[in-house]
Write an enzyme that holds these catalytic residues in place. Structure first.
Site, PDB file in Angstrom:
ATOM      1  N   ASP A 111      32.924  31.903  57.350  1.00 40.23           N
ATOM      2  CA  ASP A 111      32.023  31.502  56.263  1.00 40.23           C
ATOM      3  C   ASP A 111      30.634  31.335  56.876  1.00 40.23           C
ATOM      4  OD1 ASP A 111      30.787  30.592  54.010  1.00 40.23           O
ATOM      5  OD2 ASP A 111      32.113  28.883  53.672  1.00 40.23           O
TER       6      ASP A 111
ATOM      7  N   HIS B 191      28.402  37.589  44.409  1.00 46.47           N
ATOM      8  CA  HIS B 191      29.478  37.169  45.320  1.00 46.47           C
ATOM      9  C   HIS B 191      30.528  38.281  45.428  1.00 46.47           C
ATOM     10  CE1 HIS B 191      32.624  34.675  47.033  1.00 46.47           C
ATOM     11  NE2 HIS B 191      31.954  33.555  46.858  1.00 46.47           N
TER      12      HIS B 191
ATOM     13  N   GLU C 256      28.140  38.875  50.399  1.00 42.74           N
ATOM     14  CA  GLU C 256      27.439  38.332  49.247  1.00 42.74           C
ATOM     15  C   GLU C 256      25.925  38.440  49.422  1.00 42.74           C
ATOM     16  OE1 GLU C 256      28.976  34.340  48.643  1.00 42.74           O
ATOM     17  OE2 GLU C 256      30.794  34.921  49.739  1.00 42.74           O
TER      18      GLU C 256
ATOM     19  N   ARG D 290      39.101  35.053  40.242  1.00 47.11           N
ATOM     20  CA  ARG D 290      39.156  35.154  41.709  1.00 47.11           C
ATOM     21  C   ARG D 290      39.060  36.611  42.117  1.00 47.11           C
ATOM     22  NH1 ARG D 290      37.822  32.188  45.703  1.00 47.11           N
ATOM     23  NH2 ARG D 290      39.045  30.425  44.892  1.00 47.11           N
TER      24      ARG D 290
END
Length: 299
Positions: free
Chosen positions: A212, A167, A270, A72
């Site tokens: 997002d 990412h 990203e 993560r």
């Protein structure tokens, strides 16, 4: 068959290969211009900082360091799909980010270190979601800037289509105070709302809630971070899209590998080829997705 993860490479004095947390092998780079760490699982950059600068890459303190478990934070490599698999069973964001990559080369170029990590269909179990022959080469240039280049070559005898993403989790002083430029003229999909493309906003992006978004045809993206006293730039090539992501409060609390309050200290910018920006390669053809990350102090 899995190849020797260290290959036959001779390491310069600025590069060490050591056992990291959970027994995961990592490459440690320390040069006159920067420091970095790269885990061979996933060819995953887990830290990078120019000399005299605070860490640029964010990692969760709750990240699991365990074989086959995604890390993560850092810079996960998403390949050959972004999000859920296109068909059949498979891990979220593809198999590359948990596969064991091979360190194929390590060399010095001035004050920089260049690492080459490789992965092919021989190194990963077959998957019905993407049963193709391929070679992936991740070239990492560690210095005053960090460049990540993911080259994919189609070794199949028919065209293949894939999605990818670098990412990148960026460390910020407080995400509620940052402004993100370079996306003002880009249309976008708000994945929290609908799959429909929306018109450009014409304004810098600020983070005021869970975010997002997938943007089309971005330019160089700059995160202006007043609390951190710097700006973080992400310049991309070979990419159709950029994603900006922050989980905010509720999603952070729901993720076991993400601290409840860690969302304030990060934002993902990203570099990717996703949605209708996926890449199609003819047999023998290659494509490279590249991101260069730089930091500069605010005036």
């Amino acid at each position: 068959m899995t190849s020797n993860p260290l290959g036959a490479v001779t390491l310069p004095s600025t590069v060490q290969v050591v056992d990291g947390p959970g027994g995961l092998t990592k490459v440690v780079v320390c040069t006159a211009s920067a420091t970095a760490e790269v885990h061979l699982q996933g060819a995953h950059v887990t830290s990078w900082a120019p000399v005299g600068a605070a860490p640029v890459i964010w990692m969760s303190e709750r990240s699991a360091f365990s074989p086959g478990v995604p890390l993560r934070g850092g810079v996960p490599l998403c390949f050959p799909w972004f999000g859920p698999p296109p068909s059949g069973d498979g891990p979220l964001h593809g198999f590359a980010r948990t596969a064991s990559w091979t360190l194929a080369d390590a060399l010095e170029q001035g004050d920089d270190v260049v690492l080459l990590l490789t992965l092919s269909h021989h190194d990963v179990p077959g998957t019905p979601a993407w049963p193709h022959a391929f070679e992936a080469r991740c070239t990492l240039t560690v210095g005053a800037t960090l460049t990540i280049a993911l080259q994919v070559t189609n070794l199949d005898d028919e065209p293949v289509t894939y999605a990818d993403a670098l990412h990148t989790y960026l460390a910020v002083g407080d995400v509620r105070g940052v402004s993100i430029t370079g996306l003002e003229q880009s249309g976008y999909v708000d994945r929290l709302v609908s799959p429909e493309w929306l018109e450009p906003t014409g304004e810098p992006l600020t983070i005021r809630a869970e975010t997002d978004r997938v943007y089309a045809q971005p330019g160089t993206i700059v995160v202006v971070d007043p609390m951190g006293g710097r700006s973080l730039g992400v310049a991309a090539s070979g990419s159709a899209n950029a994603v900006v992501w922050n989980p905010w409060i509720a999603k952070s609390a729901a993720m076991g590998d993400f601290g409840d309050d860690e969302w304030t200290a990060m934002v993902c910018v990203e570099t990717c080829n996703a949605l209708d920006g996926a890449v199609t390669l003819a047999p023998g053809e290659s494509h490279t997705t590249t991101a260069t990350i730089a930091t500069s102090p605010l005036a």
